[in-house]
Design an enzyme around this catalytic site. Sequence first.
Site, PDB file in Angstrom:
ATOM      1  N   LYS A  94       0.981  -1.250   0.098  1.00 43.82           N
ATOM      2  CA  LYS A  94       0.020  -0.057  -0.073  1.00 43.82           C
ATOM      3  C   LYS A  94       0.719   1.350  -0.056  1.00 43.82           C
ATOM      4  O   LYS A  94       0.455   2.285  -0.421  1.00 43.82           O
ATOM      5  CB  LYS A  94      -1.038  -0.072   1.400  1.00 43.82           C
ATOM      6  CG  LYS A  94      -2.007  -1.023   1.067  1.00 43.82           C
ATOM      7  CD  LYS A  94      -3.087  -0.799   0.141  1.00 43.82           C
ATOM      8  CE  LYS A  94      -4.076  -1.602   0.181  1.00 43.82           C
ATOM      9  NZ  LYS A  94      -5.116  -1.406  -1.003  1.00 43.82           N
ATOM     10  N   GLU A 116      -9.697   5.878   3.150  1.00 44.03           N
ATOM     11  CA  GLU A 116     -10.378   4.553   3.543  1.00 44.03           C
ATOM     12  C   GLU A 116      -9.556   3.639   3.892  1.00 44.03           C
ATOM     13  O   GLU A 116      -8.486   3.451   3.500  1.00 44.03           O
ATOM     14  CB  GLU A 116     -11.584   4.168   2.651  1.00 44.03           C
ATOM     15  CG  GLU A 116     -11.022   3.345   1.748  1.00 44.03           C
ATOM     16  CD  GLU A 116     -10.157   3.821   0.763  1.00 44.03           C
ATOM     17  OE1 GLU A 116      -9.371   2.712   0.211  1.00 44.03           O
ATOM     18  OE2 GLU A 116      -9.955   4.807   0.263  1.00 44.03           O
ATOM     19  N   SER A 382       1.888  -9.871  -0.377  1.00 44.97           N
ATOM     20  CA  SER A 382       1.344  -8.204  -0.485  1.00 44.97           C
ATOM     21  C   SER A 382       1.578  -7.835   0.812  1.00 44.97           C
ATOM     22  O   SER A 382       1.549  -6.398   0.758  1.00 44.97           O
ATOM     23  CB  SER A 382      -0.032  -7.919  -1.060  1.00 44.97           C
ATOM     24  OG  SER A 382      -0.915  -8.879  -0.121  1.00 44.97           O
TER      25      SER A 382
END
Length: 400
Positions: A94, A116, A382
């Site tokens: 991210k 969010e 991830s």
Amino acid sequence: MKKILKKLPDSKGHFNGYGGRFVPETLMPALHELEKAYKNYIKDKNFIEELSMLQKTYIGRPTALYFAKRLTEHLGGAKIYLKREDLCHTGAHKINNAIAQALLAKKMDKTRIIAETGAGQHGVATATGASLVGLECEIYMGSEDIRRQALNVFRMRLLGAKVTEVNIGSRTLKDAINEALRDWTTNVRYTHYVLGTAFGPHPYPQMVRDFQSVIGKEARQQILKAEGKLPDCLIACVGGGSNSIGLFYAFLNDNIKMTGVEAGGLGIESGKHAARFAGGSLGVFQGCKSYLLQDDDGNVLGTHSVSAGLDYASVGPEHCYLRDLKKIEYTYATDDEALKAFELLSRTEGIIPALESAHAIAEAVKVAPAMSKESIIIVNLSGRGDKDVQEVARIKGIGL
């Protein structure tokens, strides 16, 4: 094929019949402003150099491509490599997108960013980016996700962000996005919305894809150096779809099997899942046209996943397009399969994966044994699983 793929999205943000902009009129100027700024700065030498330096010295890129020897031996088939996005600063992919958007917001003279978050990793990454460039930050998060990701909530607050609990609807990612969009509509003049996945109104699906495509670019170079050839198979989990498109994008013009793994929850027939391609249909949701879980009247259905980051009713529009082209296959892993993979990777490799990533590991567990020992699989790991340890312990009835 190469020419077709490079053209999309079109000027209005469409991936054939998917994507687009479906937002209130008050947000259209902000989206046009963002699109213009993105197209300008993505070609700006100083911006690219600044981002590249931060990727190297702050995020920790390039991340390793690791040969999972013991997992490979345990499964007895294809060689399994892990693209170690869990080694990024803050613990997940991210940060690639969040830092880039924070820089972009600063260039656009915004003073505040909002986001969010479901699993909390995007919230942490956005709060990190805000702290790095000196912007005010507010993160919207569903109360159910706050409960199961308490560690990340504290991390966001420690970084200086305001975490606003969303206690309506399913109290998960869908509702957090709704509240963030309402905030942006109200404060659009000085606020930038750092959308965390390859979803939403144009230019977000394109922009987030481009910022995350560094994953696949690195993996391509690394596997050629390690094995002298391209992989036979790529696997990544799919929530909104940023980590998966980030890995897949550099390989789209190659003859490689690519598999996106959605959240199968308690099984498709149970109705408690987040497998949009297995149980969804085409509709418009939170800014774009894509597959989503909805009833016959178009009402969005509730979702379920053991992983907060995959617990979402829709999927990025480019994934729909690539599925139509049969460039990517989509399947799902259930909660039980993901939990078993979570433990398996921990015990065989000493790597605790995020529950989201464990869905991708679960798919590798299924397919690797049937492949030859000369075959190569790359799994996008991830994120790391620190954030999920307490929730897994709760599920297993172990007190911490």
